[in-house]
Design a protein around this motif. Structure first.
Motif, PDB file in Angstrom:
ATOM      1  N   GLY A  28       0.767  -5.315  -7.190  1.00 28.50           N
ATOM      2  CA  GLY A  28       0.316  -4.687  -5.959  1.00 28.50           C
ATOM      3  C   GLY A  28      -0.158  -5.755  -4.999  1.00 28.50           C
ATOM      4  N   GLU A  30      -0.977  -5.205  -1.761  1.00 32.93           N
ATOM      5  CA  GLU A  30      -1.931  -4.651  -0.811  1.00 32.93           C
ATOM      6  C   GLU A  30      -2.837  -3.669  -1.532  1.00 32.93           C
ATOM      7  OE1 GLU A  30       0.830  -4.750   3.257  1.00 32.93           O
ATOM      8  OE2 GLU A  30       0.349  -2.844   2.302  1.00 32.93           O
ATOM      9  N   GLU A  31      -4.092  -3.615  -1.105  1.00 35.40           N
ATOM     10  CA  GLU A  31      -5.026  -2.683  -1.709  1.00 35.40           C
ATOM     11  C   GLU A  31      -4.531  -1.256  -1.505  1.00 35.40           C
ATOM     12  OE1 GLU A  31      -9.823  -1.625  -1.605  1.00 35.40           O
ATOM     13  OE2 GLU A  31      -8.979  -3.201  -0.336  1.00 35.40           O
ATOM     14  N   GLY A  32      -4.604  -0.451  -2.549  1.00 37.23           N
ATOM     15  CA  GLY A  32      -4.173   0.934  -2.456  1.00 37.23           C
ATOM     16  C   GLY A  32      -2.812   1.213  -3.060  1.00 37.23           C
ATOM     17  N   ASP A  85       0.838  -1.195   0.000  1.00 28.31           N
ATOM     18  CA  ASP A  85       0.000   0.000   0.000  1.00 28.31           C
ATOM     19  C   ASP A  85       0.875   1.248   0.000  1.00 28.31           C
ATOM     20  OD1 ASP A  85      -2.096   1.772   0.227  1.00 28.31           O
ATOM     21  OD2 ASP A  85      -2.361   1.461   2.376  1.00 28.31           O
ATOM     22  N   HIS A 138      -7.469   5.478 -12.879  1.00 28.67           N
ATOM     23  CA  HIS A 138      -8.334   6.489 -12.283  1.00 28.67           C
ATOM     24  C   HIS A 138      -8.001   7.878 -12.817  1.00 28.67           C
ATOM     25  CE1 HIS A 138     -10.701   8.616  -9.291  1.00 28.67           C
ATOM     26  NE2 HIS A 138      -9.640   9.333  -8.981  1.00 28.67           N
ATOM     27  N   ARG A 184      -3.141   0.434  -9.060  1.00 30.39           N
ATOM     28  CA  ARG A 184      -4.037   1.542  -9.404  1.00 30.39           C
ATOM     29  C   ARG A 184      -3.219   2.628 -10.071  1.00 30.39           C
ATOM     30  NH1 ARG A 184      -6.118   6.267  -6.651  1.00 30.39           N
ATOM     31  NH2 ARG A 184      -8.352   6.549  -6.989  1.00 30.39           N
ATOM     32  N   ASP A 225      -6.741  -0.555 -12.091  1.00 26.81           N
ATOM     33  CA  ASP A 225      -7.757   0.491 -12.028  1.00 26.81           C
ATOM     34  C   ASP A 225      -7.122   1.810 -12.461  1.00 26.81           C
ATOM     35  OD1 ASP A 225      -9.826   2.164 -11.500  1.00 26.81           O
ATOM     36  OD2 ASP A 225     -10.062   1.641  -9.397  1.00 26.81           O
ATOM     37  N   THR A 255      -0.627   2.416  -5.591  1.00 23.99           N
ATOM     38  CA  THR A 255      -1.004   3.361  -6.645  1.00 23.99           C
ATOM     39  C   THR A 255       0.217   3.901  -7.368  1.00 23.99           C
ATOM     40  OG1 THR A 255      -2.983   4.042  -5.440  1.00 23.99           O
ATOM     41  CG2 THR A 255      -2.169   5.549  -7.126  1.00 23.99           C
ATOM     42  N   ASP A 308      -6.681  -6.845 -12.605  1.00 18.68           N
ATOM     43  CA  ASP A 308      -7.072  -5.947 -11.518  1.00 18.68           C
ATOM     44  C   ASP A 308      -6.282  -4.643 -11.540  1.00 18.68           C
ATOM     45  OD1 ASP A 308      -8.853  -7.918 -10.676  1.00 18.68           O
ATOM     46  OD2 ASP A 308      -7.338  -8.865  -9.413  1.00 18.68           O
ATOM     47  N   GLU A 359      -0.240  -6.581 -12.201  1.00 21.20           N
ATOM     48  CA  GLU A 359      -1.451  -6.938 -11.476  1.00 21.20           C
ATOM     49  C   GLU A 359      -1.628  -6.114 -10.203  1.00 21.20           C
ATOM     50  OE1 GLU A 359      -3.523 -10.977  -9.545  1.00 21.20           O
ATOM     51  OE2 GLU A 359      -1.734 -11.122 -10.809  1.00 21.20           O
ATOM     52  N   GLY A 360      -2.899  -5.814  -9.890  1.00 24.59           N
ATOM     53  CA  GLY A 360      -3.249  -5.258  -8.596  1.00 24.59           C
ATOM     54  C   GLY A 360      -2.782  -3.836  -8.359  1.00 24.59           C
TER      55      GLY A 360
END
Length: 464
Positions: free
Chosen positions: A109, A111-113, A86, A178, A150, A176, A115, A174, A147-148
């Motif tokens: 990634g 961990e979520e977040g 993260d 943004h 943002r 994203d 970026t 996965d 992968e994973g």
């Protein structure tokens, strides 16, 4: 329409090296199209000799203050996996490894977040449409995982894209993207560059689009693609120059399984190559693009692929915008459209329009196609009179279809130069004629109903 992605090198001679199979596509046998169930890629097929936590092991700054460019560039190495916890990782320069034979490499990634803050200034991009990450593109480029992660392009003055082109073993999941992509070429280029190579792009999201007139493409399938590439459960919206676009120079097989494609100009999904399939997709066009510097033609699914298939899709075209149709078939070979629901609320526009292909004319086969909507026929003549239209497609077949049109002077099916075609077992509830024949002889019409048809509308709505 884009045909020249910003690739640093010309394609070199290919040798196949593969540890991974992600098969998807279509077989053609006896004049019919049969789908092939794709297998699923797993990172276990990759050979990672080194696995680094990019913060603890490599010293990347997760606060978004210090750029990570030099550390990332130094660790673009084969048999290496970079794990991002993260945090925010600031990119200010181009990270380039194109044409160097990268293989078994991953950016993940964990961990979520996690970026990637794409903050490359105009001085770094060097030219509009530059790539912030450019890997693969040479013999023995294979097994690349991304992968994973943002992407944040909210404040990028010329948002850079990324490209990953491999012989075999592309795995993107996965991701994203943004922010409105204020760049001239769009965020993503992917390619599988050998005949027996394969790749998977799953769960990619780029719903914020790009400014009108920018010419940006959401996802571009590289023109040297020869293998099988599957897009699974992706979401691409708001791009002015195609959402998902396979180059007309590609000879590969692209499969689009699931996902949502919304309000992309020119085409939401555009297939070329051979044997392409669009299955279980939601396509919505309810907000028009408009630019004095770029044409507007908001197609839903545009098929240039030979022997293409659309199956179990929901397509809704209601925007007040120029459009050739919700589904436009232009490829050679038999085009099959099955068990698909189309809402058409744009005047003088087809729900399905099969145009005469450039090569030998071939039929379109519509089976279980359901059409609803309140589009009007406002012009003179009949080209815009019917939601199901075929031109120069002898021996076409419309079976078990349902057409309900409440708008002014709308017919059901229009066949132009379609000798030997068949309309059977279909129901019509229209304000014009059920079937109109224009220079079409020996057309068989059997077991059709011309009143009281109850058709099924698309299940995906105009709401996010």
């Amino acid at each position: 329409m884009p045909e020249n992605p910003d690739t640093p090198n010309e394609r070199t001679t290919l040798d196949r090296r593969s540890y991974l199979k992600i098969a998807s596509g279509a077989l053609v046998a006896g004049g019919t199209i049969a789908s092939v169930t794709p297998t699923t890629a797993t990172p276990d097929d990759f050979q990672y000799d080194e696995v680094y936590d990019v913060v603890d092991d490599l010293g990347m700054d997760p606060s978004g203050e210090e750029p990570i460019d030099d550390i990332l560039r130094e660790n673009l190495q084969s048999n290496t996996k970079l794990e991002f916890p993260d945090g925010t990782y600031r990119v200010t320069e181009l990270v380039y490894n194109y044409g160097k034979g990268l293989h078994d490499f991953g950016m993940v990634g964990v961990e979520e977040g996690a970026t990637m803050l794409l903050d490359t200034p105009d001085s770094a991009t060097q030219n509009p449409g530059a790539m912030w990450l450019s890997v693969g593109g040479a013999s023995d480029s294979y097994n690349i995982q991304y992968e994973g992660l943002r992407h944040d392009v909210t404040d990028a003055p010329e948002a850079p894209g990324m490209q990953i082109n491999v012989d075999d073993g592309l795995l993107v999941r996965d991701v994203d993207h943004h922010g409105v992509h204020d760049g001239s070429k769009g965020p993503f280029i992917f390619g599988v560059l050998t005949d027996d190579g394969s790749g998977l792009v799953e769960g990619l999201r780029a719903p914020d689009g790009a400014p009108d007139g920018s010419g940006a493409v959401g996802v571009f399938v590289h023109q040297y693609t020869k293998g099988a590439l599957e897009f699974r459960d992706c979401h691409v919206g708001g791009f002015p120059n195609n959402g998902l676009y396979e180059s007309s120079k590609s000879t590969g097989t692209v499969t689009v399984n699931g996902g949502e494609y919304r309000n992309n100009n020119i085409a939401n999904v555009r297939l070329a190559g051979s044997g392409g399939t669009v299955r279980d997709c939601c396509v919505v066009i309810d907000d028009a693009h408009s630019s004095s510097s770029f044409p507007t033609n908001m197609r839903g699914i545009w098929l240039f692929a030979d022997d293409a298939t659309v199956e179990n899709c929901d397509v809704s075209l209601t925007a007040d915008a120029a459009s050739d149709g919700a589904i436009v078939a232009a490829g050679a070979g038999t085009t099959a459209i099955r068990d698909t629901r189309i809402r058409i609320g744009t005047d003088d526009t087809a729900a399905m329009y099969a145009v005469k292909p450039e090569s030998t004319p071939a039929p379109v086969v519509c089976s279980g196609v359901q059409v609803t909507g309140d589009a009007n026929h406002t012009g003179s003549g009949n080209p815009g009179s019917a939601p199901l239209r075929a031109f120069g497609r002898p021996n076409s077949v419309f079976e078990s279809c349902c057409v309900s049109q409440t708008g002014t002077d709308r017919d059901g099916i229009l066949l132009q130069y379609c000798d030997g075609s068949t309309v059977t077992g279909s129901g019509f509830d229209v304000t014009g004629d059920a079937v109109v024949l224009d220079h079409s002889d020996d057309v068989t019409q059997q077991c059709n109903s011309i009143c009281g048809a109850s058709c099924t509308s698309p299940s995906c709505s105009s709401e996010e």
